[in-house]
Design a protein around this motif. Structure first.
Motif, PDB file in Angstrom:
ATOM      1  N   GLY A 399      28.212 -24.542  19.908  1.00  0.00           N
ATOM      2  CA  GLY A 399      28.533 -25.831  19.127  1.00  0.00           C
ATOM      3  C   GLY A 399      27.476 -26.909  19.651  1.00  0.00           C
ATOM      4  N   GLN A 400      26.968 -26.651  20.676  1.00  0.00           N
ATOM      5  CA  GLN A 400      26.171 -27.865  21.069  1.00  0.00           C
ATOM      6  C   GLN A 400      24.680 -28.246  20.183  1.00  0.00           C
ATOM      7  N   ILE A 401      24.106 -27.274  19.588  1.00  0.00           N
ATOM      8  CA  ILE A 401      23.200 -27.542  18.674  1.00  0.00           C
ATOM      9  C   ILE A 401      23.631 -28.350  17.626  1.00  0.00           C
ATOM     10  N   GLU A 402      24.798 -28.135  17.002  1.00  0.00           N
ATOM     11  CA  GLU A 402      25.285 -28.748  16.053  1.00  0.00           C
ATOM     12  C   GLU A 402      25.801 -30.156  16.520  1.00  0.00           C
ATOM     13  N   GLN A 403      26.404 -30.293  17.804  1.00  0.00           N
ATOM     14  CA  GLN A 403      26.578 -31.478  18.395  1.00  0.00           C
ATOM     15  C   GLN A 403      25.388 -32.486  18.359  1.00  0.00           C
ATOM     16  N   VAL A 404      24.198 -31.914  18.808  1.00  0.00           N
ATOM     17  CA  VAL A 404      23.044 -32.895  18.976  1.00  0.00           C
ATOM     18  C   VAL A 404      22.627 -33.266  17.497  1.00  0.00           C
ATOM     19  N   VAL A 405      22.522 -32.333  16.617  1.00  0.00           N
ATOM     20  CA  VAL A 405      21.931 -32.994  15.458  1.00  0.00           C
ATOM     21  C   VAL A 405      22.939 -33.874  14.487  1.00  0.00           C
ATOM     22  N   LEU A 406      24.302 -33.612  14.766  1.00  0.00           N
ATOM     23  CA  LEU A 406      25.199 -34.509  13.931  1.00  0.00           C
ATOM     24  C   LEU A 406      25.202 -36.014  14.686  1.00  0.00           C
ATOM     25  N   ASN A 407      25.086 -35.948  16.127  1.00  0.00           N
ATOM     26  CA  ASN A 407      24.955 -37.273  16.567  1.00  0.00           C
ATOM     27  C   ASN A 407      23.705 -38.108  16.095  1.00  0.00           C
ATOM     28  N   LEU A 408      22.676 -37.229  16.168  1.00  0.00           N
ATOM     29  CA  LEU A 408      21.453 -37.871  15.818  1.00  0.00           C
ATOM     30  C   LEU A 408      21.311 -38.430  14.327  1.00  0.00           C
ATOM     31  N   ALA A 409      21.908 -37.401  13.618  1.00  0.00           N
ATOM     32  CA  ALA A 409      22.146 -37.659  12.154  1.00  0.00           C
ATOM     33  C   ALA A 409      23.088 -39.172  11.800  1.00  0.00           C
ATOM     34  N   ALA A 410      24.003 -39.071  12.747  1.00  0.00           N
ATOM     35  CA  ALA A 410      24.860 -40.131  12.431  1.00  0.00           C
ATOM     36  C   ALA A 410      24.261 -41.724  12.990  1.00  0.00           C
ATOM     37  N   ASN A 411      23.431 -41.656  13.718  1.00  0.00           N
ATOM     38  CA  ASN A 411      22.740 -42.616  14.337  1.00  0.00           C
ATOM     39  C   ASN A 411      21.690 -43.086  13.115  1.00  0.00           C
ATOM     40  N   SER A 412      20.955 -42.075  12.683  1.00  0.00           N
ATOM     41  CA  SER A 412      20.009 -42.299  11.438  1.00  0.00           C
ATOM     42  C   SER A 412      20.937 -43.161  10.539  1.00  0.00           C
ATOM     43  N   ARG A 413      21.947 -42.591  10.054  1.00  0.00           N
ATOM     44  CA  ARG A 413      22.846 -43.137   9.047  1.00  0.00           C
ATOM     45  C   ARG A 413      23.052 -44.468   9.123  1.00  0.00           C
ATOM     46  N   ASP A 414      23.528 -44.791  10.326  1.00  0.00           N
ATOM     47  CA  ASP A 414      23.887 -46.180  10.714  1.00  0.00           C
ATOM     48  C   ASP A 414      22.636 -47.266  10.579  1.00  0.00           C
ATOM     49  N   ALA A 415      21.396 -46.486  10.706  1.00  0.00           N
ATOM     50  CA  ALA A 415      20.446 -47.457  10.754  1.00  0.00           C
ATOM     51  C   ALA A 415      19.902 -47.656   9.355  1.00  0.00           C
ATOM     52  N   MET A 416      20.373 -46.929   8.404  1.00  0.00           N
ATOM     53  CA  MET A 416      20.097 -46.936   7.031  1.00  0.00           C
ATOM     54  C   MET A 416      21.331 -47.484   5.972  1.00  0.00           C
ATOM     55  N   PRO A 417      21.683 -48.704   6.193  1.00  0.00           N
ATOM     56  CA  PRO A 417      23.119 -48.929   5.626  1.00  0.00           C
ATOM     57  C   PRO A 417      22.929 -48.990   3.992  1.00  0.00           C
ATOM     58  N   ARG A 418      21.585 -49.192   3.501  1.00  0.00           N
ATOM     59  CA  ARG A 418      21.391 -49.170   2.114  1.00  0.00           C
ATOM     60  C   ARG A 418      20.783 -48.112   1.609  1.00  0.00           C
ATOM     61  N   GLY A 419      20.662 -46.911   2.471  1.00  0.00           N
ATOM     62  CA  GLY A 419      19.947 -45.784   2.034  1.00  0.00           C
ATOM     63  C   GLY A 419      18.897 -45.597   2.630  1.00  0.00           C
ATOM     64  N   GLY A 420      18.059 -44.217   2.660  1.00  0.00           N
ATOM     65  CA  GLY A 420      16.687 -44.037   2.928  1.00  0.00           C
ATOM     66  C   GLY A 420      16.669 -42.745   3.060  1.00  0.00           C
ATOM     67  N   ARG A 421      15.689 -42.313   3.927  1.00  0.00           N
ATOM     68  CA  ARG A 421      15.460 -40.846   3.984  1.00  0.00           C
ATOM     69  C   ARG A 421      15.482 -40.267   5.263  1.00  0.00           C
ATOM     70  N   LEU A 422      16.173 -39.153   5.511  1.00  0.00           N
ATOM     71  CA  LEU A 422      16.333 -38.365   6.775  1.00  0.00           C
ATOM     72  C   LEU A 422      15.589 -36.989   6.637  1.00  0.00           C
ATOM     73  N   GLU A 423      14.922 -36.798   7.566  1.00  0.00           N
ATOM     74  CA  GLU A 423      14.213 -35.373   7.794  1.00  0.00           C
ATOM     75  C   GLU A 423      14.459 -34.737   8.784  1.00  0.00           C
ATOM     76  N   ILE A 424      14.858 -33.470   8.773  1.00  0.00           N
ATOM     77  CA  ILE A 424      15.029 -32.792  10.041  1.00  0.00           C
ATOM     78  C   ILE A 424      14.123 -31.677   9.791  1.00  0.00           C
ATOM     79  N   ARG A 425      13.398 -31.519  11.021  1.00  0.00           N
ATOM     80  CA  ARG A 425      12.302 -30.519  10.932  1.00  0.00           C
ATOM     81  C   ARG A 425      12.515 -29.435  12.372  1.00  0.00           C
ATOM     82  N   THR A 426      12.055 -28.501  12.406  1.00  0.00           N
ATOM     83  CA  THR A 426      12.014 -27.813  13.630  1.00  0.00           C
ATOM     84  C   THR A 426      10.591 -26.833  13.575  1.00  0.00           C
ATOM     85  N   PHE A 427      10.235 -26.482  14.624  1.00  0.00           N
ATOM     86  CA  PHE A 427       9.036 -25.524  14.973  1.00  0.00           C
ATOM     87  C   PHE A 427       9.083 -25.238  16.254  1.00  0.00           C
ATOM     88  N   ALA A 428       8.038 -24.178  16.543  1.00  0.00           N
ATOM     89  CA  ALA A 428       7.745 -23.803  18.055  1.00  0.00           C
ATOM     90  C   ALA A 428       6.344 -24.395  18.401  1.00  0.00           C
TER      91      ALA A 428
END
Length: 532
Positions: A399-428
């Motif tokens: 569950g720690q991967i999910e915990q990391v992503v959700l915490n970061l997404a929550a911070n991004s949401r709070d930084a965009m109270p009027r909306g915006g774009r959130l991109e999640i990307r992974t790569f090697a």
């Protein structure tokens, strides 16, 4: 025997020989006496003889030869007079270099020879009693003296170098250090010891260890003998009346130079509570209280989720298969079960039974929370994903991967109270790193807050809107896994959080699963922000 004049263009001739004999002030009649022994003496002593006209010339030759590492023997005639002979002898003795002097004298030069030997000449030869044996013996003796002087000088240089290194380290140590001899007198101390004890050089140099104002087991001679490498608490009273709590350790070692001599190295460590220690203790107590509160809250919340999951099961049983309502109810059930899993992990952590770290397919874990992420950020925010490392696994707790992503997404949401774009990307990256980047187009982070982002007691959000623990939790998870967190941001343009975790082989039989989020709105490319 005529002495060969010194040739500066042939340094290798002298370097290969055991010793170089420099003759100075030897009269012509004395050469005739020496000539008969030339070949035999040079062969027996492995020497090469050169001639110097004056004492100053001889000293110049000696300096050049010694710089090349040659042993030198000065053979000086008494005919130069007492003043010049003594000047030559004292010059070599005063320099402490690898050279020795033999005086060549007659029967009438007894007083001069006595003065030269007193000035540290190593031997003398009577010109009227010369033979091969005495000449060879005298030159060999002088060569041995020169060799001993060179070795002693080399040892002195090494010892001086070691002493300088020891002194540098000795005074750099933050702990107080004392060297106490067999009679329990202080023979050496460092600056930290003076600072901790509040004593001066006059108070410590040669003072009995037991005379210091100890107020516990370190006091007195018997107390010192009873100390060991195990730290023992002690209280010391300074001259100004203040007291300091110390941890005292002692290490005994033997001195080979002094038979039966022992030294004790006493280490004094400051164990008094400083404001910084008190602040750390207060923080630890605060977090301990938070932990107990979270454990209780997790237990109560888990009890509340049990009927919620039961009602979800009843609701799903009564809804038409494939309908929108069934899909919404399924998402509610999935979120409730994830919340129950999170609470279960919190309870296990509070019982000091952390879950085992094991390989997790990172991209698959991110895909699993797509629906929960959508409901977390809300409809004003457009979400896009690019998961490019489906085959990589990382070692984390469940569950720690999910915990990391959700915490970061929550911070991004709070930084965009009027909306915006959130991109999640992974790569090697380089085949050895799994990289997660969470990019938003929010308000960004002010430069003055960048250094405090991971402080658990810091938050830029209004009261009741956040705790400041999100990034602290993320960094704790990433550091435990051997990774690192990088954050770049520009005020008004958004923030990029980059997580780097070392990749690890996946568990046998686990197939990579690639998935994407259900994207909403129009997805636009987001350029990475420069570091700021």
């Amino acid at each position: 025997m005529e002495l060969e004049r010194f040739d500066a263009k042939r340094p290798e001739a002298a370097a290969e020989l055991e010793a170089v004999v420099i003759g100075v002030g030897i009269q012509a009649v004395e050469w005739r006496a020496l000539r008969a022994f030339q070949a035999e003496v040079e062969r027996a002593t492995s020497t090469h003889w050169i001639e110097a006209g004056t004492v100053d010339n001889a000293l110049g030759y000696l300096r050049l030869l010694q710089e090349r590492g040659s042993l030198c023997v000065g053979l000086i005639g008494a005919g130069l007079g007492e003043r010049e002979v003594l000047r030559f002898v004292r010059s070599l003795a005063g320099r402490g270099r690898s050279a020795a002097v033999v005086v060549l004298a007659g029967r009438q030069d007894e007083e001069l020879v006595t003065a030269a030997l007193a000035a540290s000449a190593c031997d003398f030869l009577n010109i009227h009693e010369l033979d091969v044996d005495c000449l060879v013996r005298s030159i060999r003796l002088a060569a041995e003296v020169a060799r001993g002087a060179r070795e002693a000088e080399a040892r002195t240089v090494v010892e001086r170098d070691l002493e300088e290194r020891f002194s540098a380290v000795w005074d750099l140590v933050d702990d107080g250090l004392l060297l106490v001899d067999e009679q329990r007198f202080i023979r050496r101390y460092n600056r930290a010891a003076k600072r901790l004890l509040g004593l001066s050089d006059a108070d410590l140099d040669g003072a009995p260890f037991g005379s210091l104002r100890w107020e516990s087991s370190a006091d007195g001679a018997g107390g010192l003998a009873g100390l060991s490498a195990r730290e023992i608490p002690a209280m010391f009273e300074r001259p100004d009346g203040s007291r300091i709590r110390l941890g005292v350790r002692v290490r005994v070692f033997h001195r080979r130079v002094v038979p039966g001599g022992r030294l004790r190295a006493v280490v004094l460590r400051d164990r008094s509570e400083t404001p910084a220690h008190q602040e750390l203790l207060a923080d630890a107590q605060q977090f301990a209280g938070i932990g107990r509160h979270l454990a209780g809250a997790a237990h109560d919340a888990n009890n509340l989720l049990t009927p919620l999951l039961g009602y979800c099961d009843l609701l799903l049983a009564g809804l038409p298969p494939g309908s929108h309502l069934e899909r919404y109810a399924t998402e509610v059930e999935r979120s409730a079960r994830r919340a129950a899993d999170l609470l279960r992990r919190l309870l296990e952590q509070s019982r000091a039974r952390p879950l085992e770290m094991r390989p997790v397919l990172a991209d698959h874990a991110v895909t699993e929370i797509a629906g929960l992420l959508r409901s977390l950020v809300g409809s004003p925010v457009e979400i896009s994903s690019s998961l490019g490392a489906p085959e990589l696994a990382v070692a984390l707790r469940e569950g720690q991967i999910e915990q990391v992503v959700l915490n970061l997404a929550a911070n991004s949401r709070d930084a965009m109270p009027r909306g915006g774009r959130l991109e999640i990307r992974t790569f090697a990256e380089n085949g050895s790193l799994w990289v997660l980047e969470v990019v938003d187009t929010g308000s960004g982070i002010p430069p003055e807050n960048m250094d405090r982002l991971f402080d658990p007691s810091f938050t830029s959000k209004a009261s009741g809107k956040g705790t400041g623990l999100g990034l602290w939790i993320v960094r704790s998870i990433v550091q435990e896994a051997g990774g690192r967190v990088r954050i770049s941001s520009l005020p008004g343009r958004g923030t990029t959080v980059r997580i780097e975790l070392p990749a690890t082989p996946a568990s046998p039989g686990t197939a990579p699963i690639q998935g994407t989020f259900e994207e909403t709105g129009k997805t636009l490319p987001i350029e990475p922000l420069p570091a700021g």
